[in-house]
Design a protein around this motif. Structure first.
Motif, PDB file in Angstrom:
ATOM      1  N   GLU A   1     -23.402  -2.629 -37.214  1.00  0.00           N
ATOM      2  CA  GLU A   1     -22.213  -2.064 -37.031  1.00  0.00           C
ATOM      3  C   GLU A   1     -21.037  -3.094 -37.289  1.00  0.00           C
ATOM      4  O   GLU A   1     -21.544  -4.414 -36.871  1.00  0.00           O
TER       5      GLU A   1
ATOM      6  N   GLY B   1     -18.075  -4.841 -36.275  1.00  0.00           N
ATOM      7  CA  GLY B   1     -17.349  -4.913 -34.957  1.00  0.00           C
ATOM      8  C   GLY B   1     -17.662  -4.466 -33.854  1.00  0.00           C
ATOM      9  O   GLY B   1     -17.860  -3.308 -33.699  1.00  0.00           O
TER      10      GLY B   1
ATOM     11  N   VAL C   1     -15.564  -2.909 -27.738  1.00  0.00           N
ATOM     12  CA  VAL C   1     -15.945  -2.721 -26.333  1.00  0.00           C
ATOM     13  C   VAL C   1     -17.445  -2.366 -26.046  1.00  0.00           C
ATOM     14  O   VAL C   1     -17.791  -1.679 -25.236  1.00  0.00           O
TER      15      VAL C   1
ATOM     16  N   GLU D   1     -19.381  -9.677 -34.107  1.00  0.00           N
ATOM     17  CA  GLU D   1     -18.151 -10.015 -33.399  1.00  0.00           C
ATOM     18  C   GLU D   1     -17.888 -11.344 -33.532  1.00  0.00           C
ATOM     19  O   GLU D   1     -18.507 -12.220 -33.263  1.00  0.00           O
TER      20      GLU D   1
ATOM     21  N   ASP E   1     -17.651 -14.939 -37.519  1.00  0.00           N
ATOM     22  CA  ASP E   1     -17.141 -14.192 -38.405  1.00  0.00           C
ATOM     23  C   ASP E   1     -18.022 -13.675 -39.455  1.00  0.00           C
ATOM     24  O   ASP E   1     -19.246 -14.144 -39.944  1.00  0.00           O
ATOM     25  N   ALA E   2     -18.027 -12.185 -39.322  1.00  0.00           N
ATOM     26  CA  ALA E   2     -19.118 -11.308 -40.102  1.00  0.00           C
ATOM     27  C   ALA E   2     -19.284 -11.581 -41.444  1.00  0.00           C
ATOM     28  O   ALA E   2     -20.433 -11.663 -42.057  1.00  0.00           O
TER      29      ALA E   2
ATOM     30  N   ASP F   1     -16.746  -0.186 -38.924  1.00  0.00           N
ATOM     31  CA  ASP F   1     -15.784   0.074 -37.825  1.00  0.00           C
ATOM     32  C   ASP F   1     -14.950  -1.355 -37.738  1.00  0.00           C
ATOM     33  O   ASP F   1     -14.614  -1.545 -36.652  1.00  0.00           O
TER      34      ASP F   1
HETATM   35  C1  LIG Z   1     -12.299  -1.484 -34.438  1.00  0.00           C
HETATM   36  S1  LIG Z   1     -12.813  -2.766 -33.496  1.00  0.00           S
HETATM   37  C2  LIG Z   1     -14.692  -2.223 -33.238  1.00  0.00           C
HETATM   38  C3  LIG Z   1     -14.827  -1.171 -32.298  1.00  0.00           C
HETATM   39  C4  LIG Z   1     -16.341  -0.948 -31.819  1.00  0.00           C
HETATM   40  N1  LIG Z   1     -17.038  -0.502 -33.013  1.00  0.00           N
HETATM   41  C5  LIG Z   1     -16.371  -0.378 -30.564  1.00  0.00           C
HETATM   42  O1  LIG Z   1     -17.115   0.898 -30.602  1.00  0.00           O
HETATM   43  O2  LIG Z   1     -16.123  -0.496 -29.478  1.00  0.00           O
HETATM   44  C6  LIG Z   1     -13.196  -4.074 -34.743  1.00  0.00           C
HETATM   45  C7  LIG Z   1     -13.909  -5.174 -34.163  1.00  0.00           C
HETATM   46  O3  LIG Z   1     -14.272  -6.192 -35.181  1.00  0.00           O
HETATM   47  C8  LIG Z   1     -14.015  -7.583 -34.675  1.00  0.00           C
HETATM   48  N2  LIG Z   1     -13.736  -8.412 -35.672  1.00  0.00           N
HETATM   49  C9  LIG Z   1     -12.737  -8.325 -36.802  1.00  0.00           C
HETATM   50  N3  LIG Z   1     -12.736  -9.345 -37.620  1.00  0.00           N
HETATM   51  C10 LIG Z   1     -13.816  -9.638 -37.348  1.00  0.00           C
HETATM   52  C11 LIG Z   1     -14.942 -10.597 -38.258  1.00  0.00           C
HETATM   53  N4  LIG Z   1     -14.316 -11.147 -39.517  1.00  0.00           N
HETATM   54  N5  LIG Z   1     -16.141 -10.863 -37.914  1.00  0.00           N
HETATM   55  C12 LIG Z   1     -16.544 -10.251 -36.937  1.00  0.00           C
HETATM   56  N6  LIG Z   1     -15.950  -9.428 -36.153  1.00  0.00           N
HETATM   57  C13 LIG Z   1     -14.547  -9.141 -36.518  1.00  0.00           C
HETATM   58  C14 LIG Z   1     -12.836  -7.283 -33.722  1.00  0.00           C
HETATM   59  O4  LIG Z   1     -12.571  -8.528 -32.764  1.00  0.00           O
HETATM   60  C15 LIG Z   1     -12.927  -5.956 -32.922  1.00  0.00           C
HETATM   61  O5  LIG Z   1     -13.965  -5.979 -31.806  1.00  0.00           O
END
Ligand SMILES: C[S@@+](CC[C@H](N)C(=O)[O-])C[C@H]1O[C@@H](n2cnc3c(N)ncnc32)[C@H](O)[C@@H]1O
Length: 264
Positions: free
Chosen positions: A65, A67, A70, A98, A146-147, A166
């Motif tokens: 996944e 991101g 929550v 995350e 960072d992913a 996502d």
């Molecule tokens: C749209 S939300 C994901 C919702 C999640 N799939 C859920 O079902 O609750 C995107 C998430 O990606 C994280 N995110 C954004 N940039 C990121 C990065 N470069 N590396 C890892 N996580 C990241 C954000 O903090 C956020 O929690």
């Protein structure tokens, strides 16, 4: 209610199906559509990646996944597998990513997901900075950071069968929609992988194709007309073959590390 993350504050938002999502102060965006966070997750990812059909047939299933948010991605996945056949939980390796450590910890210990599966702080192991927890036989790993960096740790695990793409929107979160990102995802994917996302943007499709995937259109959730599925091998239907040519011929500039750093 506010959640204090390591990088930002998050506001809980109730959505139309009764489930909750969060608004990120860092990206200034909601994690889900207000039309229904639960239903959107079920449609875009569990159904979009054929999770139930795949886990019935395979001896193991690895999901990535993009991101963790929550924790709804893993929550809905576990609930759907349990509804179909709880014995299949032991086949599941669910890896999420995350960037905000404290937000991920909140989702693992205090969210609706954590409450329903009774996850206690003692159940969480921290290995090399990442969170590991076993839930009724299913393994969950949240790669913290960072992913674009933590994706390298996927080399420790089986190739991906499903990808829930996502991230926040391409405008707000371009590094996770770039050609280079999709190229990395493709290198960790099995030949039967299905990647599913809410985005229908041509520049996203083009980045996916340049990263080594074949794309196909799918009806969108809620107010969205279409969304996108991507595969490692070309789908045989004429619509997808036509779409592939359209993507290649399109004038649209795919997101890449070069284009998004220029537009910053
Ligand atoms: C749209 S939300 C994901 C919702 C999640 N799939 C859920 O079902 O609750 C995107 C998430 O990606 C994280 N995110 C954004 N940039 C990121 C990065 N470069 N590396 C890892 N996580 C990241 C954000 O903090 C956020 O929690």
């Amino acid at each position: 209610m506010d959640i204090k993350g390591s990088l930002a504050t998050y506001k809980i938002v109730k959505t139309e199906d009764g489930s909750v999502t969060a608004h990120s102060g860092l990206f200034d965006e909601n994690c889900h559509s207000t039309s229904g966070a639960w239903d959107e997750t079920l449609y875009n990812y569990i159904s979009g990646c054929n999770v139930i059909e795949k886990i019935r047939k395979q001896s193991k299933l690895t999901i990535l996944e993009v991101g963790f948010g929550v924790g709804l991605g893993v929550y809905v996945t576990l609930k759907e597998i349990i509804k179909d056949n709880p014995d299949n939980l032991k086949k599941l390796l669910f890896i999420s990513t995350e960037i905000d450590r404290d937000f991920a910890y909140w989702a693992l210990t205090e969210s609706d997901f954590a409450k329903e599966f009774c996850i206690a702080p003692n159940d969480i192991q921290v290995i090399n900075g990442h969170f590991h927890v076993t839930i009724q036989g299913a393994k969950l790993i949240v790669l913290v950071g960072d992913a674009r960096e933590t994706i390298r740790d996927l080399k420790e695990y089986p190739l991906l069968d499903c990808i829930y793409q996502d991230a926040f929107s391409p405008q707000k979160n371009p590094t996770l929609w770039a050609i280079e990102w999709f190229r990395d995802l493709r290198s960790f994917s099995s030949n039967k992988v299905i990647m599913s996302t809410y985005s229908s943007a041509m520049r996203v499709k083009k980045a996916m194709v340049n990263g080594g995937f074949f794309v196909s259109n799918r009806q969108g959730f809620g107010r969205k007309r279409t969304c996108t599925q991507a595969f490692a091998v070309a789908p045989k239907d004429t619509e997808s073959l036509k779409l592939h040519q359209q993507v290649i011929n399109s004038q649209s500039i795919p997101i890449s590390d070069e284009t998004h750093t220029k537009t910053k």
